[in-house]
Scaffold this motif. Structure first.
Motif, PDB file in Angstrom:
ATOM      1  N   ARG A   1       0.856  -1.191   0.000  1.00 16.24           N
ATOM      2  CA  ARG A   1       0.000   0.000   0.000  1.00 16.24           C
ATOM      3  C   ARG A   1       0.881   1.227   0.000  1.00 16.24           C
ATOM      4  O   ARG A   1       1.781   1.364   0.831  1.00 16.24           O
TER       5      ARG A   1
ATOM      6  N   ARG B   1      -3.119   0.473  -3.877  1.00 19.14           N
ATOM      7  CA  ARG B   1      -2.852  -0.896  -3.426  1.00 19.14           C
ATOM      8  C   ARG B   1      -2.395  -1.701  -4.633  1.00 19.14           C
ATOM      9  O   ARG B   1      -2.991  -1.618  -5.709  1.00 19.14           O
TER      10      ARG B   1
ATOM     11  N   ASP C   1      -6.860  -1.506  -8.674  1.00 20.21           N
ATOM     12  CA  ASP C   1      -8.032  -1.083  -9.435  1.00 20.21           C
ATOM     13  C   ASP C   1      -8.114  -1.735 -10.815  1.00 20.21           C
ATOM     14  O   ASP C   1      -9.061  -1.503 -11.560  1.00 20.21           O
TER      15      ASP C   1
ATOM     16  N   GLY D   1      -9.087  -4.383  -2.475  1.00 21.03           N
ATOM     17  CA  GLY D   1      -9.881  -3.856  -1.375  1.00 21.03           C
ATOM     18  C   GLY D   1     -10.971  -4.794  -0.900  1.00 21.03           C
ATOM     19  O   GLY D   1     -11.912  -4.371  -0.235  1.00 21.03           O
TER      20      GLY D   1
END
Length: 128
Positions: free
Chosen positions: A52, A62, A88, A124
């Motif tokens: 992170r 991340r 992402d 996440g």
């Protein structure tokens, strides 16, 4: 606020580069948090983990990382990963399927499950 230059590079490409206030990583000897002006160090990353990065501006980044090293010289942190994938950009449903299909009765299956869990953490998603 103090900043450090962070470069996260995988074998095939530069994954992320910029200034950051904090970086968290899992190494072969435990978890580490790195702030600007951290003492110089070299550490081996775990085979499947999540890094992170808290940039100076913007939201945390991340990244699922698979093997490699990190090196801090006090002013610059370089993370050299064998493979890396931005959170992402991870296909969460595929990672969940990989985790659920992994056969943990052998080393290859445990490694596959660890990779899937690292990808989910970077995306996440909480571990089940």
């Amino acid at each position: 606020m103090a900043e450090m230059q962070v470069d996260l590079v995988a074998v095939e490409r530069k994954v992320w580069s910029g200034t950051a206030e904090f970086v968290f990583a899992r190494t072969s000897v435990g978890e580490i948090g790195i702030l600007p002006r951290h003492e110089p160090l070299i550490a081996q990353l775990v085979d499947a983990g999540m890094v992170r990065i808290d940039p100076s501006d913007g939201e945390s980044v991340r990244v699922a990382v698979f093997g490699g090293f990190l090196s801090m010289d006090g002013e610059k942190l370089t993370i050299l990963a064998e493979e890396a994938e931005l959170g992402d950009q991870i296909d969460v449903s595929a990672a969940q399927q990989d985790r659920d299909r992994a056969d943990t009765d052998d080393a290859a299956g445990r490694a596959a499950k660890a990779r899937a869990e690292a990808r989910l953490a970077a995306a996440g998603q909480a571990a089940e």
